[in-house]
Design a protein around this motif. Structure first.
Motif, PDB file in Angstrom:
ATOM      1  N   SER A 122     -31.613 -56.189  16.519  1.00  0.00           N
ATOM      2  CA  SER A 122     -30.268 -56.193  17.094  1.00  0.00           C
ATOM      3  C   SER A 122     -29.184 -56.309  16.044  1.00  0.00           C
ATOM      4  N   ASN A 123     -29.532 -56.749  14.816  1.00  0.00           N
ATOM      5  CA  ASN A 123     -28.511 -56.879  13.792  1.00  0.00           C
ATOM      6  C   ASN A 123     -28.369 -55.624  12.939  1.00  0.00           C
ATOM      7  N   THR A 125     -26.961 -52.107  12.056  1.00  0.00           N
ATOM      8  CA  THR A 125     -25.698 -51.473  12.399  1.00  0.00           C
ATOM      9  C   THR A 125     -25.567 -50.112  11.732  1.00  0.00           C
ATOM     10  N   HIS A 138     -23.461 -52.090  16.368  1.00  0.00           N
ATOM     11  CA  HIS A 138     -24.843 -52.552  16.460  1.00  0.00           C
ATOM     12  C   HIS A 138     -25.674 -51.500  17.206  1.00  0.00           C
TER      13      HIS A 138
END
Length: 227
Positions: A122-123, A125, A138
């Motif tokens: 999820s981190n 980008t 993200h």
């Protein structure tokens, strides 16, 4: 599932890799080729996640092919020659298997490739430029992408971003788990909640599946549910 092809000029090596692949639920073996040129043509016209690639082949070597194909296509080199190891890792190969290849070592390489290709932390980008604005987005917030003329709309959780670019450029900038399922739509496979005959659902959005993409989508989900 990893859409995978084998490129090796040795029939026995191909047969061994086919046998190994048939015993791993993470592999969707699409095709095998005896030379790099035929393999390259297939890669250019199909969605391929991973290539099991021999190095010493006539006309075009595996090293040369790895330099030519899209960097988003994962490569595991399979070869009898250890002296190519350093060069292979300079090409960001996911692994380097020395023949004769042990099944346990093969599984280890496939698991490694699967983690790299299909994981979506999820981190993670990406940078998206829209007009004079630059967005850091993200990847896990992207629900789907929609092509409209010369523009791509990134539909995110809570907002949309319009970007002037084509589908090819967009796919090159996204991880391999983003797949084109229609001439006008790209989706992250993990966001698909329901798949029906001619469309998928992501939240309340019904997204059509193009005829030329349907077999691959069906194959992915049917195989994934079996594994």
């Amino acid at each position: 599932m990893l859409n995978t092809i084998i490129i090796d000029d040795e029939p026995n090596a191909i047969n061994l890799l086919k046998d190994y692949s048939s015993n791993i639920g993470k592999i969707n073996l699409m095709a095998s080729f005896r030379n790099a040129i035929d393999g390259m043509n297939f890669i250019e016209n199909n969605v391929v996640d991973l290539v099991l690639l021999d190095i010493n082949m006539p006309k075009l070597s595996g090293i040369s092919l790895a330099k030519l194909i899209n960097t988003k296509v994962g490569v595991i080199f399979t070869t009898a020659y250890s002296e190519y190891a350093v060069e292979s890792y300079k090409l960001n190969a996911m692994d380097y298997l020395l023949k004769p290849i042990d099944f346990d070592r093969f599984i280890e390489a496939i698991n490694k490739a699967d983690n790299i290709i299909n994981s979506a932390p999820s981190n993670d980008t990406i940078i998206i430029k829209s007009g004079y604005k630059i967005f850091q987005v993200h990847l896990n917030d992207i629900l789907y992408l929609e092509k409209e003329g010369n523009y791509i709309t990134y539909h995110l959780k809570g907002k949309s971003i319009l970007v002037r670019e084509n589908v090819g450029t967009t796919l090159d900038n996204l991880p391999n788990y983003f797949k084109q399922i229609h001439k006008s739509y790209i989706v992250p496979l993990s966001k698909i909640e329901i798949i029906e005959q001619n469309h998928v659902l992501i939240g309340s959005k019904k997204i059509p599946i193009g005829r030329s993409y349907k077999n691959e989508i069906d194959r992915f989900f049917k195989s994934d549910h079996k594994s």
